[in-house]
Design an enzyme around this catalytic site. Structure first.
Site, PDB file in Angstrom:
ATOM      1  N   HIS A  49       0.834  -1.159  -0.057  1.00  0.00           N
ATOM      2  CA  HIS A  49      -0.005  -0.157  -0.158  1.00  0.00           C
ATOM      3  C   HIS A  49       0.936   1.258   0.001  1.00  0.00           C
ATOM      4  O   HIS A  49       1.901   1.181   0.730  1.00  0.00           O
ATOM      5  CB  HIS A  49      -0.978  -0.131   1.244  1.00  0.00           C
ATOM      6  CG  HIS A  49      -1.899   1.075   1.382  1.00  0.00           C
ATOM      7  ND1 HIS A  49      -1.734   2.252   1.838  1.00  0.00           N
ATOM      8  CD2 HIS A  49      -3.201   0.848   1.297  1.00  0.00           C
ATOM      9  CE1 HIS A  49      -3.005   2.912   1.776  1.00  0.00           C
ATOM     10  NE2 HIS A  49      -3.985   2.059   1.700  1.00  0.00           N
ATOM     11  N   ASP A  52       2.980  -4.252   8.117  1.00  0.00           N
ATOM     12  CA  ASP A  52       1.963  -3.371   8.061  1.00  0.00           C
ATOM     13  C   ASP A  52       0.729  -4.317   8.268  1.00  0.00           C
ATOM     14  O   ASP A  52       0.345  -5.508   7.600  1.00  0.00           O
ATOM     15  CB  ASP A  52       1.710  -2.767   6.661  1.00  0.00           C
ATOM     16  CG  ASP A  52       0.416  -2.385   6.136  1.00  0.00           C
ATOM     17  OD1 ASP A  52      -0.294  -2.205   7.058  1.00  0.00           O
ATOM     18  OD2 ASP A  52       0.209  -1.832   5.100  1.00  0.00           O
ATOM     19  N   GLN A 104      -4.303  -5.045   7.117  1.00  0.00           N
ATOM     20  CA  GLN A 104      -5.307  -5.939   6.721  1.00  0.00           C
ATOM     21  C   GLN A 104      -5.413  -7.301   7.662  1.00  0.00           C
ATOM     22  O   GLN A 104      -6.184  -8.144   7.172  1.00  0.00           O
ATOM     23  CB  GLN A 104      -5.364  -6.152   5.251  1.00  0.00           C
ATOM     24  CG  GLN A 104      -5.186  -5.014   4.526  1.00  0.00           C
ATOM     25  CD  GLN A 104      -6.859  -4.389   4.420  1.00  0.00           C
ATOM     26  OE1 GLN A 104      -7.792  -4.832   4.664  1.00  0.00           O
ATOM     27  NE2 GLN A 104      -6.924  -3.033   3.924  1.00  0.00           N
ATOM     28  N   LYS A 117     -10.424  -0.368  10.581  1.00  0.00           N
ATOM     29  CA  LYS A 117     -10.753  -1.292   9.847  1.00  0.00           C
ATOM     30  C   LYS A 117     -10.893  -2.548  10.646  1.00  0.00           C
ATOM     31  O   LYS A 117     -11.262  -3.596  10.403  1.00  0.00           O
ATOM     32  CB  LYS A 117      -9.388  -1.587   9.049  1.00  0.00           C
ATOM     33  CG  LYS A 117      -9.018  -0.723   7.858  1.00  0.00           C
ATOM     34  CD  LYS A 117      -7.935  -1.084   7.107  1.00  0.00           C
ATOM     35  CE  LYS A 117      -7.581  -0.109   6.270  1.00  0.00           C
ATOM     36  NZ  LYS A 117      -8.028   0.669   5.340  1.00  0.00           N
ATOM     37  N   CYS A 131      -4.943   2.680  -3.711  1.00  0.00           N
ATOM     38  CA  CYS A 131      -3.706   3.110  -3.100  1.00  0.00           C
ATOM     39  C   CYS A 131      -2.508   2.032  -3.397  1.00  0.00           C
ATOM     40  O   CYS A 131      -1.522   1.848  -2.577  1.00  0.00           O
ATOM     41  CB  CYS A 131      -3.759   3.282  -1.673  1.00  0.00           C
ATOM     42  SG  CYS A 131      -4.906   4.520  -1.266  1.00  0.00           S
TER      43      CYS A 131
END
Lengths: 148, 406
Positions: free
Chosen positions: B119, B196, B199, B222, B360
């Site tokens: 991303h 990261d 997700q 999220k 993104c």
């Protein structure tokens, strides 16, 4: 608000058979714009002589609305003065904001078909991309003419 | 509607005359009423600034703010709440690592290694670090299905690799990347790994001690929490050695006219009045997810992903990107001859919310050789009926464009 208001036949015709798609040789004003939120890209070229847009062409990647709008725009501005073109940009932008505008002012009848886009807020930026490129290109050429 | 959907008040509505099917949870998830009520209660009953003031409301606010930190610690199994820094979201968390950890430590001859599938928020900060420090930015090579070959990836990690940054789950491909193995490989070479988790943390059990990651960034919104709050996890010794990024109130210990000292961890990174309501909401979101069980959430996600891939493959002319198996509930696709914006507009008219665009991930789009894609992403409140609606919508999209383009 039905899909058929958005995807009018004349829009799909411009999408499938874009007018003025291509690249000009040198001597043209070129504006490259993209829509960073969605990845659409457009390059608009204009040949401007004696304050008249003699020819306009475009290349780009995008959805049906953005490409059809570019096709119509390049068709509509041929032969217009820079001021007339900038007036059209304003007219188009007001139409996209849902204002009642006199669509007879558009030199190309097809443009009226894009009126339905105003009801799809997420798609307005698609329709206005080519017109923003026109505004930038015509505006820059106007500045050049003004300055000695 | 499945049993969890009932907890999410937004889902019960009609959009464009059809019951809403929300398939954009990778962009932001919906919020259960438990979270909405926690935020409302904070504002109605104990809104007050934290870590100051002696009054009762201030203590309640501080307890809730710090209590949520403990919930987050437990969720990711960090050793201490000192390792849990509240941020604005994943982007801010990754930028703190880039500017406060990487910039002062990297230089010419060093390498930063990331994946082309990152991303923008886990890509641009490293471009900036490379520009500022003279370190080289390098990329893993992705396999054609959007996965990493672990052996090749390990070979890409060398003694110059000071930092590896990678998403645990790709927000486009749904790929689950082998973070634990990469962490070991980079540690063997003396570097650190930044994960990261935007997700992954919302969708699966993530244990920072089991992964042995040095940093983990994720967002509250999220994972059923509010927008504007996120988390940077960092190993204590690393965070301790880092300078704060923002200076001002809340983060200081002692202030003189020309010199100041900082509070201890994690507060030295939390300058200014924090997003207290956001932290309270995040705490409620963690409670909610833990009550369901992260393993249940993950299992649900994988089942839906498998069902979606199977059903969507039945649609002729539809291309699905990313691995076919072992993926999370993110399915990115294109319908031949129809631009993803047009797909998303037709689906929206059916009440189905999907994302269209580059997500993104512009470098990844170029790797995939597409300008844009459509993406359906799932969460615990989705069920197979939602995917059936999606597939019907996709068939309708094809029919519609088949007709208008004829």
């Amino acid at each position: 608000m039905s899909l058929d208001d958005l995807y009018r036949r004349v829009i799909m015709d411009h999408y499938q058979q874009p007018r003025n798609r291509g690249k000009m040789e040198d001597g043209a004003v070129t504006v490259d714009l993209n829509n960073p939120t969605c990845g659409d890209r457009i390059s608009v070229q204009m040949r401007i002589k004696d304050d008249t847009i003699e020819e306009a062409k475009f290349l780009g990647e995008g959805c049906s609305i953005s490409l059809a709008s570019a096709s119509m725009m390049t068709e509509a501005v041929k032969g217009l003065s820079v001021d007339q073109a900038l007036h059209l940009v304003d007219l188009f932008s007001r139409m996209m904001q849902g204002e009642e505008v006199d669509t007879d002012e558009f030199p190309l009848e097809d443009i009226e078909a894009l009126q339905g886009v105003a009801n799809f807020p997420a798609r307005i930026k698609c329709a206005t991309l080519a017109w923003k490129a026109l505004e930038k290109g015509a505006g820059e050429s106007g500045e050049r003419l003004d300055s000695p | 509607m499945n049993r969890y959907a009932k907890d999410f008040p937004i889902l019960g509505q009609q959009v464009n005359g059809n019951p809403l099917v929300y398939l954009d949870s990778s962009a932001t998830s919906q919020k259960p009423f438990q979270v909405i009520e926690a935020v409302e209660t904070y504002y109605k009953q104990y809104n007050s600034n934290v870590h100051r003031g002696v009054h009762t409301l201030g203590s309640r606010a501080t307890d809730a703010y710090e209590g949520a930190r403990e919930k987050v610690r437990r969720l990711i199994n960090a050793e201490s709440t000192q390792e849990i820094v509240y941020t604005r979201g994943t982007t801010t968390a990754l930028n703190i690592v880039a500017s406060s950890y990487a910039c002062p430590r990297l230089g010419e001859g060093d390498e930063i290694l990331i994946s082309p599938s990152e991303h923008h928020s886990n890509l641009i900060p490293w471009q900036q670090v490379a520009k500022k420090t003279g370190a080289a930015l390098k990329y893993f090579t992705l396999e054609p299905d959007g996965t990493l070959d672990l052996e090749k990836a390990k070979q890409a990690i060398n003694e110059r690799t000071r930092l590896v940054a990678i998403a645990q789950v790709s927000n486009v491909l749904g790929t689950i990347f082998p973070v634990k193995e990469l962490a070991k490989a980079v540690h063997d070479r003396g570097g650190v790994i930044v994960v990261d988790g935007a997700q992954s943390v919302p969708h699966m059990k993530v244990d920072v001690r089991e992964l042995d990651c040095d940093f983990l960034a994720f967002s509250g919104h999220k994972m059923a929490g509010p927008t504007g709050i996120g988390v940077l996890y960092g190993k204590k010794e690393l965070l301790e050695a880092m300078e704060p990024v923002e200076f001002g109130g809340e983060m200081i210990d002692h202030v003189d006219l020309y010199e100041s000292t900082w509070k201890e961890l994690p507060w030295k990174f939390e300058g200014g009045t924090p997003l207290i309501a956001g932290a309270v909401g995040l705490g409620a979101a963690v409670d909610y997810l833990e009550q369901v069980g992260m393993d249940t959430v993950a299992e649900h996600d994988r089942k839906l992903a498998a069902y979606a891939v199977k059903r969507m493959e039945e649609v002729e002319g539809l291309n699905i990107y990313g691995p076919r198996e072992d993926r999370m509930g993110i399915v990115t696709f294109n319908i031949e001859g129809v631009h993803p914006h047009d797909v998303a507009t037709v689906l929206d008219a059916e009440g189905i919310a999907v994302r269209a665009g580059h997500h993104c991930c512009q470098p990844l789009m170029r790797w995939m050789e597409v300008a844009a894609t459509a993406r359906a992403s799932f969460y615990l409140y989705n069920d197979e009926a939602d995917i059936d609606r999606l597939v019907q919508g996709l068939q309708k999209t094809k029919e519609y464009f088949g007709n208008v383009l004829r």
